[in-house]
Design a protein around this motif. Structure first.
Motif, PDB file in Angstrom:
ATOM      1  N   UNK A 225      -2.581  -4.469  18.038  1.00  0.00           N
ATOM      2  CA  UNK A 225      -3.251  -3.207  17.713  1.00  0.00           C
ATOM      3  C   UNK A 225      -3.420  -3.040  16.209  1.00  0.00           C
ATOM      4  N   UNK A 226      -2.403  -3.435  15.449  1.00  0.00           N
ATOM      5  CA  UNK A 226      -2.485  -3.297  13.999  1.00  0.00           C
ATOM      6  C   UNK A 226      -3.560  -4.208  13.410  1.00  0.00           C
ATOM      7  N   UNK A 227      -3.685  -5.400  13.970  1.00  0.00           N
ATOM      8  CA  UNK A 227      -4.743  -6.312  13.501  1.00  0.00           C
ATOM      9  C   UNK A 227      -6.123  -5.719  13.733  1.00  0.00           C
ATOM     10  N   UNK A 228      -6.337  -5.137  14.903  1.00  0.00           N
ATOM     11  CA  UNK A 228      -7.627  -4.518  15.194  1.00  0.00           C
ATOM     12  C   UNK A 228      -7.847  -3.277  14.334  1.00  0.00           C
ATOM     13  N   UNK A 229      -6.784  -2.522  14.114  1.00  0.00           N
ATOM     14  CA  UNK A 229      -6.846  -1.331  13.265  1.00  0.00           C
ATOM     15  C   UNK A 229      -7.312  -1.703  11.852  1.00  0.00           C
ATOM     16  N   UNK A 230      -6.774  -2.786  11.317  1.00  0.00           N
ATOM     17  CA  UNK A 230      -7.151  -3.227   9.970  1.00  0.00           C
ATOM     18  C   UNK A 230      -8.595  -3.713   9.902  1.00  0.00           C
ATOM     19  N   UNK A 231      -9.107  -4.208  11.006  1.00  0.00           N
ATOM     20  CA  UNK A 231     -10.506  -4.625  11.028  1.00  0.00           C
ATOM     21  C   UNK A 231     -11.433  -3.409  10.957  1.00  0.00           C
ATOM     22  N   UNK A 232     -11.035  -2.353  11.644  1.00  0.00           N
ATOM     23  CA  UNK A 232     -11.854  -1.136  11.636  1.00  0.00           C
ATOM     24  C   UNK A 232     -11.720  -0.400  10.305  1.00  0.00           C
ATOM     25  N   UNK A 233     -10.509  -0.374   9.759  1.00  0.00           N
ATOM     26  CA  UNK A 233     -10.242   0.321   8.503  1.00  0.00           C
ATOM     27  C   UNK A 233      -9.667  -0.672   7.488  1.00  0.00           C
ATOM     28  N   UNK A 234     -10.487  -1.529   6.920  1.00  0.00           N
ATOM     29  CA  UNK A 234      -9.961  -2.573   6.022  1.00  0.00           C
ATOM     30  C   UNK A 234      -9.293  -2.025   4.769  1.00  0.00           C
ATOM     31  N   UNK A 235      -9.669  -0.815   4.358  1.00  0.00           N
ATOM     32  CA  UNK A 235      -9.067  -0.264   3.146  1.00  0.00           C
ATOM     33  C   UNK A 235      -7.683   0.335   3.375  1.00  0.00           C
TER      34      UNK A 235
ATOM     35  N   UNK B  16       8.529  15.014  -4.908  1.00  0.00           N
ATOM     36  CA  UNK B  16       7.349  15.498  -5.617  1.00  0.00           C
ATOM     37  C   UNK B  16       6.783  14.426  -6.542  1.00  0.00           C
ATOM     38  N   UNK B  17       7.666  13.715  -7.241  1.00  0.00           N
ATOM     39  CA  UNK B  17       7.198  12.668  -8.148  1.00  0.00           C
ATOM     40  C   UNK B  17       6.457  11.574  -7.388  1.00  0.00           C
ATOM     41  N   UNK B  18       6.961  11.237  -6.205  1.00  0.00           N
ATOM     42  CA  UNK B  18       6.331  10.185  -5.419  1.00  0.00           C
ATOM     43  C   UNK B  18       4.905  10.560  -5.025  1.00  0.00           C
ATOM     44  N   UNK B  19       4.748  11.808  -4.580  1.00  0.00           N
ATOM     45  CA  UNK B  19       3.417  12.282  -4.199  1.00  0.00           C
ATOM     46  C   UNK B  19       2.484  12.285  -5.397  1.00  0.00           C
ATOM     47  N   UNK B  20       2.991  12.731  -6.539  1.00  0.00           N
ATOM     48  CA  UNK B  20       2.178  12.718  -7.758  1.00  0.00           C
ATOM     49  C   UNK B  20       1.716  11.306  -8.100  1.00  0.00           C
ATOM     50  N   UNK B  21       2.612  10.334  -7.928  1.00  0.00           N
ATOM     51  CA  UNK B  21       2.282   8.961  -8.282  1.00  0.00           C
ATOM     52  C   UNK B  21       1.234   8.362  -7.347  1.00  0.00           C
ATOM     53  N   UNK B  22       1.360   8.662  -6.066  1.00  0.00           N
ATOM     54  CA  UNK B  22       0.414   8.093  -5.100  1.00  0.00           C
ATOM     55  C   UNK B  22      -0.973   8.714  -5.233  1.00  0.00           C
ATOM     56  N   UNK B  23      -1.032  10.018  -5.423  1.00  0.00           N
ATOM     57  CA  UNK B  23      -2.318  10.677  -5.618  1.00  0.00           C
ATOM     58  C   UNK B  23      -2.967  11.127  -4.324  1.00  0.00           C
ATOM     59  N   UNK B  24      -3.889  12.063  -4.455  1.00  0.00           N
ATOM     60  CA  UNK B  24      -4.494  12.711  -3.291  1.00  0.00           C
ATOM     61  C   UNK B  24      -5.418  11.785  -2.512  1.00  0.00           C
ATOM     62  N   UNK B  25      -6.152  10.920  -3.195  1.00  0.00           N
ATOM     63  CA  UNK B  25      -7.118  10.061  -2.494  1.00  0.00           C
ATOM     64  C   UNK B  25      -6.401   9.082  -1.574  1.00  0.00           C
ATOM     65  N   UNK B  26      -5.383   8.420  -2.095  1.00  0.00           N
ATOM     66  CA  UNK B  26      -4.653   7.454  -1.274  1.00  0.00           C
ATOM     67  C   UNK B  26      -3.985   8.135  -0.085  1.00  0.00           C
ATOM     68  N   UNK B  27      -3.351   9.273  -0.316  1.00  0.00           N
ATOM     69  CA  UNK B  27      -2.630   9.960   0.755  1.00  0.00           C
ATOM     70  C   UNK B  27      -3.583  10.454   1.834  1.00  0.00           C
ATOM     71  N   UNK B  28      -4.681  11.092   1.429  1.00  0.00           N
ATOM     72  CA  UNK B  28      -5.624  11.636   2.411  1.00  0.00           C
ATOM     73  C   UNK B  28      -6.358  10.529   3.164  1.00  0.00           C
ATOM     74  N   UNK B  29      -6.674   9.436   2.473  1.00  0.00           N
ATOM     75  CA  UNK B  29      -7.354   8.318   3.132  1.00  0.00           C
ATOM     76  C   UNK B  29      -6.465   7.701   4.205  1.00  0.00           C
ATOM     77  N   UNK B  30      -5.214   7.487   3.881  1.00  0.00           N
ATOM     78  CA  UNK B  30      -4.276   6.914   4.846  1.00  0.00           C
ATOM     79  C   UNK B  30      -4.132   7.816   6.077  1.00  0.00           C
ATOM     80  N   UNK B  31      -3.964   9.113   5.833  1.00  0.00           N
ATOM     81  CA  UNK B  31      -3.820  10.055   6.945  1.00  0.00           C
ATOM     82  C   UNK B  31      -5.075  10.090   7.810  1.00  0.00           C
ATOM     83  N   UNK B  32      -6.249   9.988   7.188  1.00  0.00           N
ATOM     84  CA  UNK B  32      -7.513  10.018   7.934  1.00  0.00           C
ATOM     85  C   UNK B  32      -7.595   8.853   8.922  1.00  0.00           C
TER      86      UNK B  32
END
Length: 647
Positions: free
Chosen positions: A73-83, A470-486
């Motif tokens: 499933x993870x392999x197929x997931x990465x094909x659909x969402x390569x980023x 809080x520091x961890x979230x600041x370091x990762x940033x909003x784009x990376x976090x929201x993209x992953x959750x999406x």
């Protein structure tokens, strides 16, 4: 196949920023605005189309044993969402800082966390071996600086006397610790001290009640709320407001996707326009539902402000960095509430934060206020030599010492204020995330070291509070976090609807409430499981069985549901009384309506959620395709919960 791959790449790469609302102020050039809107719309459409057509295409699963493996499933997931691979920094942080999640799927924490699990363990170790020089030195070797405030993340709460309005106008005593924590939080949320005051509250519920107890409902009588689920905090606010003369009104939500009934809400907000200068009341607005994941247009705040409402924004369901894209400076709500919790996946205790715009203080009354608290750092709590230094023990000792000072009358108040919501109820328990430590050479650690959250407590000797969450979230940033959750939430939604009962014309196992696959849906899911006869499996039973599999999920109650004529038959079939058999015949119609809705299972994805988490939930839900499994567990649940068992 080439075209499909191209669509997949386009869908995963597009950022598609969500506009607050369609406004001519967005761009002076109409043609440019049209191009941007069309591009954004196409991007979102491609994302939905790719998700729906590429994840298990033309496949339904009727047997839990037929599910593909996690690896497949993870392999197929990465094909659909390569980023998705570009978000692997989260996996690194999770492995280094949250190893307690290695065998635990945590899907019942919503909110923002202060500290990491590793940070908590380090501080516990320092306390456990306090006084032993060699062991203390060993426990503190990973500390980045020698002047850190001792005892973090151990702190407790004590009640603060006085009324909210007086406190805001004249200020109050604030320790260095509280000052540093307040500045760190306001910096994290990007809230300016020039515009807002902030007070600490016992929890989210206390913050809502503080506003209800202080707002001028004698002259601005309406309280308008926008919640598609039952909320203890909002319920307490409504009750307190009505006692002070308010008229409580709620928005309604269309079945089956739970979108706001816009015509009705606009009519309530605009009103009769007799006197625009007179304030109508308080508009309480969450940016999205923490249960169904439905996002609401920010336009409603602007419409409310233009039509004479004070606005309270509930930011408790926001993702870790959603405040960065909220556009706070555009709307400047009169009140804003959020909550923070100590450790994601382990410790749900923490505190609430109430922000009051300085210009909104005139809308408040100087009434008695309960729920304001002080943060008491650990080094002010005296422990016995055999103390383990646990949060529970620290809290008990703080309560004891505070009660001795404040007397018998405040004892009950303190006890009630410390009754934080249980971690299993996603509707009230906001729970969260943390940060990264060890392996100082890693990219995340370097970022954290470069961006230290230093809060100066005094001019002479400042100290820093290390909030790795809080520091961890600041370091990762909003784009990376929201993209992953999406990627994760949409894969889960699409995979859930692929589960169908056998031999029943493919009757769906799962019913999802709220948006399906959608580019900008929130990372929360409300659903129910149905057996092969179409009968709902009680959410509490689903939750208990999930616990047995080390999967933590929650449950909630959806209400204020509006049914169009074409869904009239659904209304009688899906609605239920919140307290069936309790005898509601003598209640007012408004009260009866608020107690009719749908009990649901809830799952929330924090920023540490992984593909394995959503896969494990999917595989667990698939077990309910086995009719024997369902009947056996139902019988066991009934037997264990009935008062008498006939032999």
């Amino acid at each position: 196949m080439e075209r499909l791959g191209q669509n997949q790449n386009e869908a995963s790469q597009c950022c598609c920023p969500t506009p607050f609302f369609n406004s001519s102020a967005a761009s002076p050039n109409i043609n440019n605005r049209t191009k941007i809107r069309n591009s954004s719309s196409e991007c979102r459409h491609n994302f939905v189309a790719t998700t729906s057509s590429s994840i298990f295409p033309n496949t339904n699963f009727t047997n839990h044993e037929s599910l593909p493996s996690l690896h497949e499933s993870f392999n197929e997931f990465n094909k659909v969402y390569p980023q998705y691979s570009e978000t692997e920094l989260v996996d690194h942080v999770r492995a280094q800082e949250y190893h307690h999640l290695s065998n635990h799927t945590c899907l019942d924490y919503i909110g923002v966390g202060l500290f990491s699990h590793s940070q908590l363990q380090q501080q516990q170790q320092q306390q456990r071996y306090h006084g032993d020089a060699s062991k203390s030195q060993l426990a503190s070797t990973s500390t980045s600086t020698s002047n850190q405030y001792p005892g973090i993340p151990f702190f407790s709460l004590s009640s603060k006397t006085g009324n909210l309005k007086t406190l805001l106008i004249h200020g109050g005593q604030e320790s260095e610790f509280e000052s540093a924590m307040r500045k760190r939080i306001m910096n994290f949320l990007n809230i300016s001290e020039t515009d807002y005051y902030m007070v600490f509250t016992a929890n989210r519920t206390s913050a809502f009640k503080l506003v209800a107890d202080s707002y001028q409902f004698q002259s601005s009588r309406k309280l308008l709320t926008v919640y598609d689920y039952e909320s203890e905090a909002v319920g307490n606010m409504i009750s307190a407001s009505e006692k002070r003369g308010a008229r409580a009104i709620s928005a309604e939500f269309s079945w089956p996707r739970f979108r706001i009934q816009t015509t009705k809400l606009r009519k309530i907000i605009v009103g009769k326009r007799k006197n625009k200068k007179k304030k109508k009341g308080l508009f309480v607005f969450p940016l999205h539902s923490r249960v169904t994941g439905t996002r609401y247009p920010y336009l409603w705040m602007s419409v409310a402000q233009e039509n004479g409402w004070h606005v309270l924004v509930d930011a408790c369901a926001l993702g870790p960095k959603d405040m960065d894209s909220f556009g706070l400076s555009l709307f400047l709500p009169d009140f804003l509430i959020c909550s923070f919790y100590k450790v994601y996946g382990e410790n749900p205790s923490g505190f609430g934060c109430l922000f009051v715009k300085k210009s909104a203080i005139s809308s408040m009354e100087a009434t008695s206020s309960a729920g304001i608290v002080n943060l008491v750092p650990q080094n002010q709590i005296h422990l016995s030599e055999d103390s383990s230094g646990t949060d529970l023990e620290l809290e008990q000792k703080t309560i004891y010492s505070t009660q001795e000072e404040q007397g018998e009358e405040e004892e009950e108040e303190l006890s009630s204020m410390r009754s934080f919501s249980g971690p299993r109820q996603a509707t009230e328990s906001g729970k969260d995330e943390e940060e990264a430590q060890s392996h100082r050479g890693s990219e995340i650690e370097e970022a954290n070291l470069k961006k230290k959250s230093v809060a100066q407590g005094s001019e002479n000797g400042g100290f820093e509070i290390e909030c790795r969450g809080l520091d961890q979230v600041d370091s990762l940033g909003s784009i990376l976090i929201s993209t992953r959750a999406r990627y994760l939430i949409n894969w889960l939604v699409n995979s859930m609807v692929k589960l169908k009962h056998p031999h029943t014309e493919e009757f769906p196992l799962v019913k999802i409430y709220g948006p399906r696959v959608k580019f900008d849906r929130g990372a929360a899911l409300a659903f129910n499981v149905f057996d092969w006869k179409g009968e709902k499996v009680e959410p509490v039973l689903v939750q208990k069985l999930a616990d047995r599999s080390n999967i933590s999920i929650g449950y909630g109650f959806l209400h204020h549901i509006w049914f169009a004529d074409k869904y009239a038959e659904d209304k009688g079939r899906v609605l239920q009384s919140k307290k069936e058999g309790k005898g509601n015949n003598n209640k007012k119609k408004k009260d009866r309506d608020s107690e009719v809705g749908i009990s649901v299972v809830t799952a929330a994805l924090g920023f540490l959620a992984s593909f394995e988490d959503v896969y494990r939930l999917w595989a667990f839900v698939a077990r309910f395709l086995d009719a024997d499994f369902v009947e056996k567990e139902r019988w066991r649940y009934t037997a264990l919960n009935q008062k008498t068992i006939e032999v």
